[in-house]
Design an enzyme around this catalytic site. Structure first.
Site, PDB file in Angstrom:
ATOM      1  N   CYS A  47      81.244   9.740 -17.024  1.00  0.00           N
ATOM      2  CA  CYS A  47      82.216  10.808 -17.235  1.00  0.00           C
ATOM      3  C   CYS A  47      82.274  11.789 -16.072  1.00  0.00           C
ATOM      4  O   CYS A  47      81.959  12.956 -16.236  1.00  0.00           O
ATOM      5  CB  CYS A  47      81.881  11.564 -18.528  1.00  0.00           C
ATOM      6  SG  CYS A  47      83.327  12.374 -19.223  1.00  0.00           S
ATOM      7  N   PRO A  53      88.533  13.589 -21.988  1.00  0.00           N
ATOM      8  CA  PRO A  53      87.904  14.022 -23.245  1.00  0.00           C
ATOM      9  C   PRO A  53      86.985  12.949 -23.807  1.00  0.00           C
ATOM     10  O   PRO A  53      87.287  12.324 -24.814  1.00  0.00           O
ATOM     11  CB  PRO A  53      89.100  14.281 -24.166  1.00  0.00           C
ATOM     12  CG  PRO A  53      90.174  13.364 -23.661  1.00  0.00           C
ATOM     13  CD  PRO A  53      89.938  13.192 -22.183  1.00  0.00           C
ATOM     14  N   CYS A  54      85.874  12.745 -23.135  1.00  0.00           N
ATOM     15  CA  CYS A  54      84.955  11.685 -23.562  1.00  0.00           C
ATOM     16  C   CYS A  54      84.442  11.956 -24.974  1.00  0.00           C
ATOM     17  O   CYS A  54      84.002  11.051 -25.663  1.00  0.00           O
ATOM     18  CB  CYS A  54      83.795  11.578 -22.584  1.00  0.00           C
ATOM     19  SG  CYS A  54      83.632  12.955 -21.480  1.00  0.00           S
ATOM     20  N   HIS A  55      84.531  13.202 -25.421  1.00  0.00           N
ATOM     21  CA  HIS A  55      84.042  13.530 -26.769  1.00  0.00           C
ATOM     22  C   HIS A  55      84.990  13.006 -27.843  1.00  0.00           C
ATOM     23  O   HIS A  55      84.646  12.963 -29.008  1.00  0.00           O
ATOM     24  CB  HIS A  55      83.880  15.043 -26.895  1.00  0.00           C
ATOM     25  CG  HIS A  55      85.151  15.793 -26.712  1.00  0.00           C
ATOM     26  ND1 HIS A  55      85.606  16.170 -25.465  1.00  0.00           N
ATOM     27  CD2 HIS A  55      86.069  16.211 -27.604  1.00  0.00           C
ATOM     28  CE1 HIS A  55      86.765  16.819 -25.637  1.00  0.00           C
ATOM     29  NE2 HIS A  55      87.069  16.852 -26.920  1.00  0.00           N
TER      30      HIS A  55
END
Length: 107
Positions: A47, A53-55
């Site tokens: 990331c 928006p890896c979340h």
DNA sequence: AGGGTGACCCGCT
DNA sequence: CAGCGGGCCACCC
């Protein structure tokens, strides 16, 4: 730059709108790598792009997945803040799952 | 060129 | 419904 599967993952994940989530498998599948879900997870772990928006990327079973260890709590909190309801640590993919990606580079 | 790692997925029990 | 094991892919040393 965008010659690697790695970069494509970021471009696709970045397309996930607020209030929606996607799964590692879905992204991998979109990139013609149905079995590359693990590689997607790898990309997320790196990331390097703060705009990605890896979340918002979770597991295929609806669980939040991981976030580098104990950060999973933070991840779930962020998703909740975006309007995503989490029931027993699971997210209703049939409601929040987003897979309507577009081919990167065709802006 | 080879081995190890990782935020996974799926099928079976 | 929960738990276990094997398989697949890409990146780094």
């Amino acid at each position: 730059m965008n010659d690697n599967f790695f970069e494509l993952v970021y471009l696709v994940v970045a397309q996930v709108p607020n209030g929606r989530v996607t799964t590692y498998s879905s992204v991998a599948r979109f990139l013609n790598n149905p079995r590359g879900s693990r590689a997607v997870g790898w990309a997320m772990r790196q990331c390097p792009y703060p705009k990605v928006p890896c979340h918002r990327v979770i597991k295929a079973d609806g669980s939040v997945g991981g976030y580098g260890g104990e950060g999973v709590v933070k991840k779930a909190s962020m998703l909740r803040k975006e309007g995503i309801q989490i029931r027993r640590g699971k997210i209703d993919l049939s409601k929040y799952l987003f897979t309507n990606f577009r081919l990167p580079g065709f802006d």
